[in-house]
Design a protein around this motif. Sequence first.
Motif, PDB file in Angstrom:
ATOM      1  N   SER A   1       0.821  -1.208   0.000  1.00 17.04           N
ATOM      2  CA  SER A   1       0.000   0.000   0.000  1.00 17.04           C
ATOM      3  C   SER A   1       0.856   1.260   0.000  1.00 17.04           C
ATOM      4  N   ILE A   2       1.994   1.200   0.703  1.00 19.21           N
ATOM      5  CA  ILE A   2       2.826   2.375   0.914  1.00 19.21           C
ATOM      6  C   ILE A   2       4.028   2.437  -0.030  1.00 19.21           C
ATOM      7  N   ILE A   3       4.478   1.278  -0.505  1.00 19.37           N
ATOM      8  CA  ILE A   3       5.657   1.246  -1.372  1.00 19.37           C
ATOM      9  C   ILE A   3       5.317   0.836  -2.805  1.00 19.37           C
ATOM     10  N   THR A   4       4.793  -0.364  -2.988  1.00 22.45           N
ATOM     11  CA  THR A   4       4.609  -0.921  -4.327  1.00 22.45           C
ATOM     12  C   THR A   4       3.693  -0.070  -5.201  1.00 22.45           C
ATOM     13  N   LEU A   5       2.530   0.276  -4.681  1.00 23.70           N
ATOM     14  CA  LEU A   5       1.565   1.036  -5.483  1.00 23.70           C
ATOM     15  C   LEU A   5       2.047   2.450  -5.814  1.00 23.70           C
ATOM     16  N   PRO A   6       2.513   3.239  -4.820  1.00 21.64           N
ATOM     17  CA  PRO A   6       2.989   4.582  -5.159  1.00 21.64           C
ATOM     18  C   PRO A   6       4.199   4.566  -6.087  1.00 21.64           C
ATOM     19  N   ARG A   7       5.102   3.607  -5.897  1.00 21.16           N
ATOM     20  CA  ARG A   7       6.294   3.546  -6.729  1.00 21.16           C
ATOM     21  C   ARG A   7       5.941   3.291  -8.191  1.00 21.16           C
ATOM     22  N   GLY A   8       5.085   2.313  -8.419  1.00 22.61           N
ATOM     23  CA  GLY A   8       4.747   1.943  -9.789  1.00 22.61           C
ATOM     24  C   GLY A   8       3.605   2.725 -10.391  1.00 22.61           C
ATOM     25  N   GLN A   9       2.936   3.575  -9.555  1.00 23.29           N
ATOM     26  CA  GLN A   9       1.756   4.312 -10.025  1.00 23.29           C
ATOM     27  C   GLN A   9       0.855   3.350 -10.814  1.00 23.29           C
ATOM     28  N   MET A  10       0.569   2.231 -10.172  1.00 29.55           N
ATOM     29  CA  MET A  10      -0.072   1.102 -10.830  1.00 29.55           C
ATOM     30  C   MET A  10      -1.576   1.250 -11.042  1.00 29.55           C
ATOM     31  N   VAL A  11      -2.219   1.991 -10.144  1.00 30.29           N
ATOM     32  CA  VAL A  11      -3.679   2.078 -10.194  1.00 30.29           C
ATOM     33  C   VAL A  11      -4.108   3.545 -10.261  1.00 30.29           C
ATOM     34  N   PRO A  12      -4.708   3.973 -11.364  1.00 23.77           N
ATOM     35  CA  PRO A  12      -5.170   5.362 -11.479  1.00 23.77           C
ATOM     36  C   PRO A  12      -6.110   5.735 -10.334  1.00 23.77           C
ATOM     37  N   GLY A  13      -5.869   6.872  -9.726  1.00 23.55           N
ATOM     38  CA  GLY A  13      -6.722   7.337  -8.641  1.00 23.55           C
ATOM     39  C   GLY A  13      -6.261   6.930  -7.265  1.00 23.55           C
TER      40      GLY A  13
END
Length: 316
Positions: A93-105
């Motif tokens: 939630s704190i590293i993987t998603l923000p780093r990869g900008q994987m999910v719009p919004g």
Amino acid sequence: MLRKLSTIAMLMAVAGSTIAADFPTRDIRYIVPWPAGGGVDGISRKINSIAEQDIDKSIFVENIGGAVTATGLMQMSKARPDGHTIAALTYDSIITLPRGQMVPGYSLDNMRYIARITKEADAIVVSKSSGITTYEELIAAAKAEPGTVRIGVAPEGSGPYLAVKRLQEAAGVEFNVIAYPGSSAAETEALLSGEIVAAISSLGDFNGIIESGDVTGVIELSSEQNPSYPDVPPISEKGIELETGSFIVLAAPAKTPDDVIAGLESIYKSAYDSEEFQTWITKVGVTPSWLGASEVQGWVDNLQSTTFGVMDELGL
């Protein structure tokens, strides 16, 4: 006019105090953004079962997996910001998603932190059926047949994924790395079925199958000995500096008022401090580690800075 404005301000302050005193006014929805059965799910259910003993409402846990935690957390962040919908955040939630900008919004800016309740090192476990019983044997097997020893980790960008990449470089080995979306429950099934030889996650996540003897913890990716698992050495004893792990941070929608955040923090601090929770969490091999609402943001900022630096070095 000034007197009228002052009166309005006083009434608003009184109303705010009343809201804080009455909180919660209905049942609290607690979202676990992973499928049922993993470590985050188990810890969340335990602390909530204790927390709701001190309030006159229920706290119900709802598992909403998908998109590496984004599906459940976006539901939480879009909920009414009154403290009655909260969620558990993990490494992804704190590293993987923000780093990869994987999910719009998806954005951490849409959330407010309540507290951190656990922080634990990752570890490597091996299946009983593999015949491997020590870290040295695992490394020797990987060196003997490069690319054949199957090891399960969370998806690319996760802490365990980065850990295995760093371990391969430090130990001079090559594993057959298999990524499993979802929680550690998927890796548990793969270990038991013989699909993989080893896996990386916290010892707490694998506590059940460690106790049953189906798997053995061989090394913890830490610089300190875990007192709950005295037979599992830290990797620093092998001359390798590699620390990585998981945690649980509680969060609410971004516009949740300060007094409600304080109320939630108080509810969970009481449950966290209870003898029941402290005894249980230690038995399952997880390290209790509290940070209050005023401290979590700084810790998250430092974690992101350090981890993103490692990712840059690895070209990830």
